[in-house]
Design an enzyme around this catalytic site. Sequence first.
Site, PDB file in Angstrom:
ATOM      1  N   ASP A 125       0.843  -1.192   0.000  1.00 11.53           N
ATOM      2  CA  ASP A 125       0.000   0.000   0.000  1.00 11.53           C
ATOM      3  C   ASP A 125       0.881   1.245   0.000  1.00 11.53           C
ATOM      4  OD1 ASP A 125      -2.266   1.499   0.021  1.00 11.53           O
ATOM      5  OD2 ASP A 125      -2.930   0.916   2.025  1.00 11.53           O
ATOM      6  N   HIS A 183      -8.731  -1.259  -9.131  1.00  8.58           N
ATOM      7  CA  HIS A 183      -8.657  -0.236  -8.084  1.00  8.58           C
ATOM      8  C   HIS A 183      -7.735   0.909  -8.492  1.00  8.58           C
ATOM      9  CE1 HIS A 183      -8.571   1.509  -4.083  1.00  8.58           C
ATOM     10  NE2 HIS A 183      -7.256   1.447  -4.081  1.00  8.58           N
TER      11      HIS A 183
END
Length: 343
Positions: free
Chosen positions: A150, A223
Amino acid sequence: MPPPSPPQPVAEPATAAAIFIVGTLADDAATHAQVRAWCGDLAALVRAVGHRAPQDHLSCVAGFGAEAWDRLFGAPRPRELHPFIEYGPPERRAVATPGDVLLHLRADRMDLCFELATHLVAALGPGFTAVDEVHGFRNFDMRSMIGFVDGTENPQGQEAVAATVIGAEDPDFAGGSYVIVQKYLHDMQGWNALPVEVQERIIGRTKLSDIELDDATKPSWAHNALTVIEDENGEEIDIVRGNMPFGRPGMGEFGTYFIGYARSPRPIEQMLENMFVGKPAGNYDRLLDFSTAVTGGLFFVPSQDLLQALSERDPQSEPAPPTADGYTGSLCIGSLKGQTHHE
């Protein structure tokens, strides 16, 4: 020209631990006065606790919601501060939840975050009620709860400052930032049942090596395809994410706390619209089939100098007027009237 006001530590690099606290404030004069005084004491409290272990990089960012700003400080209000806008249909919704004050504490040790949070909440007084508190942790090599790295595309150094700190576009609030937070809960049983190749198509990156999929392979609903926002010249607009995993395995709770800092909330709002509504409508982020947003809030983060000055603010009796720039939603799309946007 006077030197720019130093920002709060919104662009700090990731740490091993974090605490996120969102709270509401009682609407009375005593609470308002105590919170304003707290603004002047915040920096000293951070220094006092952080001095015990300076090598562990303790920091705190404090932000205020739109309604709280009006009650605490009056006019003027930061130009783009408004209540969080909801996006998406009922089955996948970016929900808005109560929040007057946001605290984002970071350090390489959770005990430092915990100690500082204890002092900060006590100093806010009995008029402060925590409505959400999350203790986040670094997960291996910066991986989210779902196993992917992330924050890969976060800007660094001066680029991070440029992406997050307001300048001449709102001179009364230069040095400040906007921050949007959401708490996501994941269906890990459903997610882990997917083949890795399917997970990679949903995220748009390879799971092990963290390499972005090429355009021929990446679906338009991936995403990272929906969360890249460009300006009118085709240049990508950066934000700084401080996301952290959290969870309670014994309770079956596994989540990601999203926190995004930017000099305007509009790029993040456009990301949320792309994710929850779709681009075009219906072409939504398939990660939302496994991740549910259970909180949502927008806050303004004053500069360090303004935070000190707010402790002496004598707010006007009238609430701050609507923003003067005609802002009507994410990138001038949608509507603030109902604080919602869905197809």
